[in-house]
Write an enzyme that holds these catalytic residues in place. Structure first.
Site, PDB file in Angstrom:
ATOM      1  N   LYS A 259       0.828  -1.167   0.023  1.00  0.00           N
ATOM      2  CA  LYS A 259      -0.021   0.034   0.162  1.00  0.00           C
ATOM      3  C   LYS A 259       1.009   1.315   0.005  1.00  0.00           C
ATOM      4  CE  LYS A 259      -3.049   2.477   3.226  1.00  0.00           C
ATOM      5  NZ  LYS A 259      -4.107   2.552   4.488  1.00  0.00           N
ATOM      6  N   ASP A 264      -2.647  10.098   4.103  1.00  0.00           N
ATOM      7  CA  ASP A 264      -3.822   9.820   4.227  1.00  0.00           C
ATOM      8  C   ASP A 264      -4.707  10.574   4.996  1.00  0.00           C
ATOM      9  OD1 ASP A 264      -6.456   8.383   4.333  1.00  0.00           O
ATOM     10  OD2 ASP A 264      -5.671   6.851   5.468  1.00  0.00           O
ATOM     11  N   LYS A 271      -9.767  12.725   8.554  1.00  0.00           N
ATOM     12  CA  LYS A 271      -9.389  12.426   9.819  1.00  0.00           C
ATOM     13  C   LYS A 271      -9.574  13.392  10.975  1.00  0.00           C
ATOM     14  CE  LYS A 271      -6.650   8.465   8.382  1.00  0.00           C
ATOM     15  NZ  LYS A 271      -7.121   7.172   9.126  1.00  0.00           N
ATOM     16  N   ASP A 282       1.651   6.247   5.851  1.00  0.00           N
ATOM     17  CA  ASP A 282       0.632   5.307   5.095  1.00  0.00           C
ATOM     18  C   ASP A 282       1.291   4.755   3.608  1.00  0.00           C
ATOM     19  OD1 ASP A 282      -1.813   4.216   5.670  1.00  0.00           O
ATOM     20  OD2 ASP A 282      -3.068   5.343   4.697  1.00  0.00           O
ATOM     21  N   ASP A 341     -12.141   6.854   4.074  1.00  0.00           N
ATOM     22  CA  ASP A 341     -10.947   6.606   4.788  1.00  0.00           C
ATOM     23  C   ASP A 341     -10.532   5.338   4.390  1.00  0.00           C
ATOM     24  OD1 ASP A 341      -8.722   7.243   6.380  1.00  0.00           O
ATOM     25  OD2 ASP A 341      -9.979   7.370   7.997  1.00  0.00           O
ATOM     26  N   GLU A 343      -9.392   3.523   2.104  1.00  0.00           N
ATOM     27  CA  GLU A 343      -8.758   3.699   0.783  1.00  0.00           C
ATOM     28  C   GLU A 343      -7.854   2.756   0.361  1.00  0.00           C
ATOM     29  OE1 GLU A 343      -7.730   5.373   3.115  1.00  0.00           O
ATOM     30  OE2 GLU A 343      -5.550   4.706   3.137  1.00  0.00           O
ATOM     31  N   ARG A 345      -7.836  -0.491   0.942  1.00  0.00           N
ATOM     32  CA  ARG A 345      -7.834  -1.686   0.308  1.00  0.00           C
ATOM     33  C   ARG A 345      -8.406  -1.538  -1.021  1.00  0.00           C
ATOM     34  NH1 ARG A 345     -12.456  -2.081   4.909  1.00  0.00           N
ATOM     35  NH2 ARG A 345     -10.908  -0.986   6.127  1.00  0.00           N
TER      36      ARG A 345
END
Ligand code: BES
Ligand code: ZN
Ligand code: ZN
Length: 492
Positions: A259, A264, A271, A282, A341, A343, A345
């Site tokens: 990933k 993020d 967030k 991230d 959020d 994202e 996956r």
């Protein structure tokens, strides 16, 4: 990076010599007799306790001894472990730093023959600083604090090779730490691509980078949806594919997918403060993939290993994707966005499906700072391991044990998969049952995209970025997973 070399015999000219002391030093530890004598007297005077955790730094003026000596108590020989060897290496390095010794030696006797690599790993990995963007005097101070060289005094046949292996692994770990520690304005999508290109060149691998246009053509719409908030220039989405194939083999032994969310924000599901600041971490999955790829050539890995990194930010803008959007994935399956959020996956789903279909790898593993739920369940102590194949998971657990990068197997229940079904599309990216089993439902989502491939998923949300580092780590990026993956690549 600390240069580590091996020398068979101790020289009293060495500026600082670190001696490990086992409780049984009288019977078993072939320490030089002058050192033993010194130790006896310092134990008697209660300046040094012959137990784990006790250290003594002393300056001598005897010709029979090196000028500076550090004794490090290690406890019982029988209870010694590879992880303790890493910690010992770090202790030695830190002592040298504290005493402003750029060079030092570590005396590794017979008991250490099997631990030379780990001692070297600990010493090299501890010689790291996060203060990489200071200037002027502060910068000088940091630079001066680094050690330059360590000599391992060892008669073991394998010691030279062990030192080289440690250096190869540490180079990979440092790459990962640097990429993860870098903020998003420095390590942008374009910059991470540059890092990937450099690593590919260094290991003699082929690299393909899919730019935004190519991703559009392919239909990697989940990656593109996440990219909608920052779609231009250096921030445009891209996917790197590194093909390490020294034997020109047709089959891929292992594919590593990471990933690569450069930052993020959470997107429209923004967030809040205290949950957003560290989200430059991230992209740790992609950075760990790159760190592991870095090691392959120097470790002499002959297998074909593919590294894949879907790279984008998850930003908030008027053009960002929204909760309720429905997107057609690369696989053809449609996904309803329940939460922008979730994202990671999404980008992984496209990357995993692309990798599975294009390369049909024998094994495929993904790494991701995927869920807060993983951090709640396992803290900084374990990564979470999921998958669709028990044997492959066992191999990963073996590599985990070999490297002391701890993983814990968590389940994917059929009901977790069911909770990711959407009423309007094929799937949704957040569970119907809110945060219940959040790490498992995220894994259940990924599972829908791996086709029939033998696959495992490592959620490294808690282990990639630390507030409580081990002795050979610093707070923030750990480089967790690089050594594990390198071990896996060697043994798969
Ligand atoms: N990048 C985060 C997960 C994360 C949290 C990593 C803390 C490292 C430390 C991920 O993209 C995320 O936000 N996940 C959500 C999913 C949820 C909306 C279904 C989460 O875990 O809250
Ligand atoms: Zn997120
Ligand atoms: Zn994320």
């Amino acid at each position: 990076m600390l240069k580590v070399s091996v020398q068979a015999k101790i020289s009293n000219k060495d500026p600082l010599v670190v001696f490990p002391v086992f409780e049984e030093y009288k019977k078993k530890n072939p320490l030089p007799s002058a050192v033993k004598k010194l130790m006896d007297s310092r134990i008697k005077s209660k300046d040094f306790k012959n137990e784990a955790g006790s250290t003594l730094y002393t300056i001598t003026d005897s010709k029979a001894l090196p000028t500076r000596i550090l004794l490090v108590g290690l406890g019982k020989i029988k209870e010694f472990t590879p992880e303790k060897a890493r910690e010992f290496g770090a202790t030695a390095l830190k002592a040298a730093q504290a005493k402003k010794q750029k060079k030092f030696s570590i005396y590794l006797t017979g008991e250490f023959d099997d631990f030379v690599q780990q001692v070297a790993e600990g010493a090299i990995l501890a010689n790291y600083s996060i203060a990489r963007y200071k200037t002027g005097k502060a910068k000088k101070k940091i630079e001066e604090s680094f050690c330059e060289a360590a000599t391992l005094i060892s008669g073991a046949k394998s010691a030279g090779r062990a030192a080289k292996r440690a250096a190869a692994l540490a180079e990979g770990v440092f790459n990962t730490r640097n990429f993860v520690n870098d903020p998003a304005n420095i390590c942008s999508p374009a910059q991470l691509e540059k890092h990937a290109r450099k690593i590919a060149k260094q290991i003699g691998a082929k690299i393909t980078v899919f730019n935004k246009k190519q991703l559009e053509k392919m239909g990697a719409n989940l990656i593109l949806a996440v990219n909608q908030g920052s779609p231009n220039g250096d921030q445009a989405a891209r996917m790197v594919v590194i093909d390490y194939n020294p034997k020109k083999s047709k089959t891929v032994d292992l594919a590593i997918v990471g990933k690569g969310i450069i930052f993020d924000t959470g997107g429209v599901n923004l967030k809040p403060t205290r949950h957003i600041e560290d989200m430059h971490q991230d992209m740790a999955g992609a950075a760990t993939m790159l760190g592991a790829m870095t090691t392959l050539k120097k470790l002499g890995v002959k297998k074909r290993i593919i590294g894949v990194g879907p790279i984008t930010e998850n930003s908030m803008d008027g053009t960002s994707y929204r909760p309720s959007d429905v997107i057609k994935s690369y696989s053809g399956k449609t996904v309803e966005i329940g939460n922008t959020d979730a994202e990671g996956r999404l980008v992984l789903a496209d990357a995993l499906n692309y990798t599975a279909k294009t390369y049909k790898p024998k094994h495929m593993v993904d790494l991701a700072t995927l869920t807060g739920a993983c951090v709640v369940a396992l803290g900084e102590e374990y990564g979470a391991l999921f998958g669709n194949n028990g044997k492959f998971q066992e191999k990963i657990m073996t590599s985990s044990k070999n490297t002391d990068e701890a993983m814990w197997v968590l389940p994917i229940h059929p009901k977790h998969e069911k909770s990711m079904k959407s009423d309007v599309a094929d799937l949704r990216n957040d569970s119907k049952h809110s945060y219940h089993a959040g790490a498992s439902t995220a894994a259940a989502f990924l599972k829908q995209f791996v086709e029939k491939t033998t696959w495992a998923h490592m959620d490294i949300a808690g282990t990639a970025y630390l507030s409580r580092p081990k002795k050979y780590e610093k707070a923030r990026a750990s480089g967790f997973g690089v050594r594990l993956l390198a071990d896996l690549a060697e043994n798969i």
